[in-house]
Write a protein that holds these residues in place. Structure first.
Motif, PDB file in Angstrom:
ATOM      1  N   PRO A  19       1.787   2.048   3.914  1.00  0.00           N
ATOM      2  CA  PRO A  19       3.216   1.952   4.231  1.00  0.00           C
ATOM      3  C   PRO A  19       4.012   1.423   3.039  1.00  0.00           C
ATOM      4  O   PRO A  19       3.452   0.835   2.109  1.00  0.00           O
ATOM      5  CB  PRO A  19       3.246   0.954   5.399  1.00  0.00           C
ATOM      6  CG  PRO A  19       2.023   0.123   5.230  1.00  0.00           C
ATOM      7  CD  PRO A  19       0.985   1.000   4.570  1.00  0.00           C
ATOM      8  N   ASP A  20       5.309   1.637   3.081  1.00  0.00           N
ATOM      9  CA  ASP A  20       6.238   1.089   2.087  1.00  0.00           C
ATOM     10  C   ASP A  20       5.973   1.554   0.663  1.00  0.00           C
ATOM     11  O   ASP A  20       6.169   0.805  -0.298  1.00  0.00           O
ATOM     12  CB  ASP A  20       6.261  -0.450   2.161  1.00  0.00           C
ATOM     13  CG  ASP A  20       6.864  -0.944   3.468  1.00  0.00           C
ATOM     14  OD1 ASP A  20       7.884  -0.381   3.892  1.00  0.00           O
ATOM     15  OD2 ASP A  20       6.296  -1.861   4.079  1.00  0.00           O
ATOM     16  N   VAL A  21       5.485   2.789   0.534  1.00  0.00           N
ATOM     17  CA  VAL A  21       5.436   3.428  -0.784  1.00  0.00           C
ATOM     18  C   VAL A  21       6.146   4.772  -0.663  1.00  0.00           C
ATOM     19  O   VAL A  21       6.303   5.308   0.433  1.00  0.00           O
ATOM     20  CB  VAL A  21       3.981   3.644  -1.296  1.00  0.00           C
ATOM     21  CG1 VAL A  21       3.272   2.315  -1.501  1.00  0.00           C
ATOM     22  CG2 VAL A  21       3.186   4.538  -0.357  1.00  0.00           C
ATOM     23  N   THR A  22       6.601   5.317  -1.793  1.00  0.00           N
ATOM     24  CA  THR A  22       7.231   6.630  -1.781  1.00  0.00           C
ATOM     25  C   THR A  22       6.149   7.706  -1.644  1.00  0.00           C
ATOM     26  O   THR A  22       4.957   7.425  -1.820  1.00  0.00           O
ATOM     27  CB  THR A  22       8.011   6.890  -3.074  1.00  0.00           C
ATOM     28  OG1 THR A  22       7.079   6.943  -4.153  1.00  0.00           O
ATOM     29  CG2 THR A  22       9.049   5.798  -3.324  1.00  0.00           C
ATOM     30  N   LEU A  23       6.578   8.933  -1.344  1.00  0.00           N
ATOM     31  CA  LEU A  23       5.616  10.037  -1.280  1.00  0.00           C
ATOM     32  C   LEU A  23       4.889  10.196  -2.610  1.00  0.00           C
ATOM     33  O   LEU A  23       3.688  10.463  -2.654  1.00  0.00           O
ATOM     34  CB  LEU A  23       6.336  11.341  -0.913  1.00  0.00           C
ATOM     35  CG  LEU A  23       6.680  11.525   0.562  1.00  0.00           C
ATOM     36  CD1 LEU A  23       7.522  12.778   0.754  1.00  0.00           C
ATOM     37  CD2 LEU A  23       5.429  11.591   1.421  1.00  0.00           C
ATOM     38  N   ALA A  24       5.605  10.011  -3.717  1.00  0.00           N
ATOM     39  CA  ALA A  24       4.992  10.153  -5.040  1.00  0.00           C
ATOM     40  C   ALA A  24       3.933   9.081  -5.281  1.00  0.00           C
ATOM     41  O   ALA A  24       2.927   9.328  -5.945  1.00  0.00           O
ATOM     42  CB  ALA A  24       6.061  10.079  -6.121  1.00  0.00           C
TER      43      ALA A  24
END
Length: 316
Positions: A19-24
């Protein structure tokens, strides 16, 4: 014939393992069956109602997986069509602990928007007492015409119609089209559920009052605005109220709204006249739905997280 039918998108969500990361930035993804109307169909089936799903997937491994998933959860798939000419739609999802989502769709075009009007079995649609739809299947033809035909067919025989716009702007050619079609199908609905983050786009109203008047003015009998962990607000024009949510440790917010809708509908279908519901009844229905929404946040992916009646009861 199923008592409840849902029409629209059925797809694969690839949900970030972190959680709490970008797709990249996401290091990996978990494959999860998804698509809001399909989630509602499974939610209803898990709560004990005969439910069916109308839609289209690709004639591919992902489409087979989705069909099997619905069948394993007791959803009728007689009118889930496998299209030879397009692939099953995929969505990559990065979830955040605040409930917001970062989503990218792969559909060029996806099978879900290839459902055509002549693939709608009117007798099947008109056998249902409850008919649920969203706006994603209205974003392009031919699924737009197919969805409209099904909605009108269900309305013609007096089914209870439920609508969750489930705004996904990136799936539309432009915001103007999205707003037009979201409103085009509003007057058919008896029950409308809109999330707080969609409210201002859909209604153009930063507060609640004007938007409520506009929606109820179309003949909608019950409007519910979901407020995430804060619960929900409901009004039928006679009675209204806020019902607090439940504070839980969230694993994945994806599908909480679909769990809410299924739980709400299973309660509402027991009442013929939505306008005669008393405050005490509506409060109880929304508390039950809030509990379902909270429980759905406890596992990764939507369908595995959708609760049963006994799970909701023990939670309450």
């Amino acid at each position: 014939m199923p008592k409840a039918l849902c029409i629209g998108e059925l797809l694969i969500d690839f949900v970030s393992t972190t959680p709490d990361v970008t797709l990249a930035e996401a290091p990996g993804f978990v494959k999860a069956p998804g698509g809001a109307p399909a989630n509602v169909a499974v939610g209803l089936a898990k709560l004990g109602m005969d439910a069916g799903f109308i839609g289209k997937v690709g004639a591919d491994a992902f489409g087979d997986f989705l069909r099997e998933t619905l069948q394993q959860n007791g959803v009728d798939t007689d009118y889930l069509i496998a299209g030879e000419g397009s692939r099953t739609t995929l969505a990559f999802v990065a979830t955040r602990s605040d409930g917001m989502k970062d989503i990218t769709f792969y559909r060029h075009p996806g099978a879900d928007i290839q459902l055509s009007r002549d693939e709608i079995n009117t007798d099947y649609v008109q056998s249902a007492e409850l008919f649920h739809y969203g706006s994603v299947s209205l974003s392009h033809s031919p699924s737009r015409e197919a969805t409209l035909h099904a909605i009108q067919s269900a309305k013609a025989v007096g089914a209870m119609l439920s609508y969750d716009p489930n705004l996904r702007l990136m799936l539309w050619d432009n915001a103007k089209d999205a707003k037009h079609w979201i409103w085009e199908v509003m007057p058919y609905a008896d029950v409308v559920k809109i999330s707080e983050e969609e409210w201002e786009f859909v209604t153009g109203d930063a507060g609640l009052e004007q938007g409520i008047d506009r929606i109820l003015g179309l003949g909608v009998k019950l409007l519910v605005v979901t407020l995430g962990e804060r619960g929900c607000y409901y009004t039928n024009g006679i009675t209204d109220g806020f019902v607090d949510g439940f504070i839980v440790d969230v694993v994945d917010t994806l599908g909480a709204g679909d769990a809410f809708v299924a739980a709400m509908l299973i309660q509402l279908i027991q009442h013929v006249d939505l306008l005669s519901l008393k405050k005490v009844q509506l409060d109880a229905i929304m508390r039950y739905a809030n509990a379902a929404g909270a429980l759905a946040t406890q596992k990764v992916g939507v369908i595995p997280a959708l609760p049963t009646h006994s799970e909701i009861e023990s939670f309450l």
